[in-house]
Write a protein that holds these residues in place. Sequence first.
Motif, short mmCIF file in Angstrom:
data_model
loop_
_atom_site.label_atom_id
_atom_site.label_comp_id
_atom_site.label_asym_id
_atom_site.label_seq_id
_atom_site.Cartn_x
_atom_site.Cartn_y
_atom_site.Cartn_z
N THR A 12 -3.66 1.96 -0.28
CA THR A 12 -2.97 0.94 0.52
C THR A 12 -3.52 0.89 1.95
OG1 THR A 12 -1.20 2.55 0.96
CG2 THR A 12 -0.85 0.97 -0.84
N TYR A 13 -4.64 1.53 2.18
CA TYR A 13 -5.33 1.43 3.48
C TYR A 13 -5.88 0.02 3.64
CZ TYR A 13 -8.83 2.54 7.09
OH TYR A 13 -9.59 2.56 8.23
N ARG A 14 -6.01 -0.44 4.87
CA ARG A 14 -6.39 -1.84 5.13
C ARG A 14 -7.71 -2.24 4.47
NH1 ARG A 14 -6.96 0.73 10.15
NH2 ARG A 14 -9.09 0.84 10.95
N LEU A 35 -6.80 -3.22 1.09
CA LEU A 35 -6.03 -4.48 1.10
C LEU A 35 -6.97 -5.68 1.21
CD1 LEU A 35 -2.94 -3.55 3.32
CD2 LEU A 35 -3.27 -3.31 0.84
N LYS A 36 -8.05 -5.53 1.96
CA LYS A 36 -9.06 -6.58 2.06
C LYS A 36 -9.78 -6.74 0.72
CE LYS A 36 -12.21 -9.46 3.50
NZ LYS A 36 -11.90 -10.92 3.44
N GLU A 51 -7.57 -8.63 -1.60
CA GLU A 51 -7.50 -10.04 -1.19
C GLU A 51 -8.70 -10.81 -1.70
OE1 GLU A 51 -6.48 -12.58 2.85
OE2 GLU A 51 -7.49 -10.65 3.05
N SER A 111 1.32 -0.44 6.49
CA SER A 111 -0.01 -0.99 6.26
C SER A 111 0.07 -2.43 5.74
CB SER A 111 -0.78 -0.12 5.26
OG SER A 111 -2.09 -0.59 5.05
N PHE A 112 0.96 -2.68 4.79
CA PHE A 112 1.16 -4.03 4.27
C PHE A 112 1.59 -4.98 5.38
CE2 PHE A 112 2.53 -2.05 -0.04
CZ PHE A 112 1.21 -2.00 -0.46
N GLU A 158 1.27 -4.69 8.71
CA GLU A 158 0.24 -4.90 9.73
C GLU A 158 -0.87 -5.82 9.22
OE1 GLU A 158 -1.01 -1.00 10.84
OE2 GLU A 158 0.70 -0.66 12.17
N TYR A 159 -1.11 -5.81 7.91
CA TYR A 159 -2.14 -6.69 7.34
C TYR A 159 -1.65 -8.13 7.24
CZ TYR A 159 -6.29 -7.80 4.60
OH TYR A 159 -7.48 -8.33 4.17
N TYR A 162 0.36 -11.71 -0.53
CA TYR A 162 -0.57 -12.28 0.42
C TYR A 162 -0.14 -13.71 0.78
CZ TYR A 162 -3.83 -8.43 -0.32
OH TYR A 162 -4.40 -7.18 -0.38
#
Length: 213
Positions: free
Chosen positions: A131-133, A136-137, A140, A165-166, A168-169, A211
């Motif tokens: 689940t680190y950014r 997440l990218k 996406e 993390s979710f 902040e993204y 998202y």
Amino acid sequence: MRLRNKPWAEDKIKQYPQYVVPEPEKWRGKWRELFGNSRPLHIEIGTGKGRFIAGMAEQHPDINFLGIERQPSVIVSALDKLIEKELGNVKLLNVDGSRLRDFFAKGDVERIYLNFSDPWPKKRHEKRRLTYRMFLKLYEDILVEGGEIHFKTDNQGLFEYSLQSFSEYGLLLKNISLDLHNSGFEGNIMTEYEEKFSAKGQRIYRCEAKYRN
């Protein structure tokens, strides 16, 4: 947990290409062709022994599922479940989940499941958390617009980290549960880890992250 080596695992995987997809790179952007229909595609990263993905496929025959697991000695247990149940809407990928872009084009996937991922509790290992950014990218880049991540864990620290993390993204959070099995949530399919942890009285944390379009 120590992984039991199964030297015969890779040979068995090769015997069942109808369940464990060989050369998945060939199907990037064409998964509907492989399944032979236009149903939504959901994937689980770190499918383990396959209880969750097989159960979801049984519960939702109108959805296609892919379970991703990089350890041959683990994925053969998931393979056994698919062989036994003869499910036509679920397949497995014996690949590293960090390579998702090699296997999926933008819009191939509608939902990603992350179940009981390694918490990597040390700060220096933050970039390994699913689940680190950076991940997440990655998600996406393969999800449809407005695609979702469904996340479950027994680790409170990882859950708190993931919520932040979710957020902040820029993902929208919904259906957050701090004690899943006492929340009234319907349709939950337990993983092997989930059954083990909950039997010990440990709380299960769950949330959905969407998202933005």
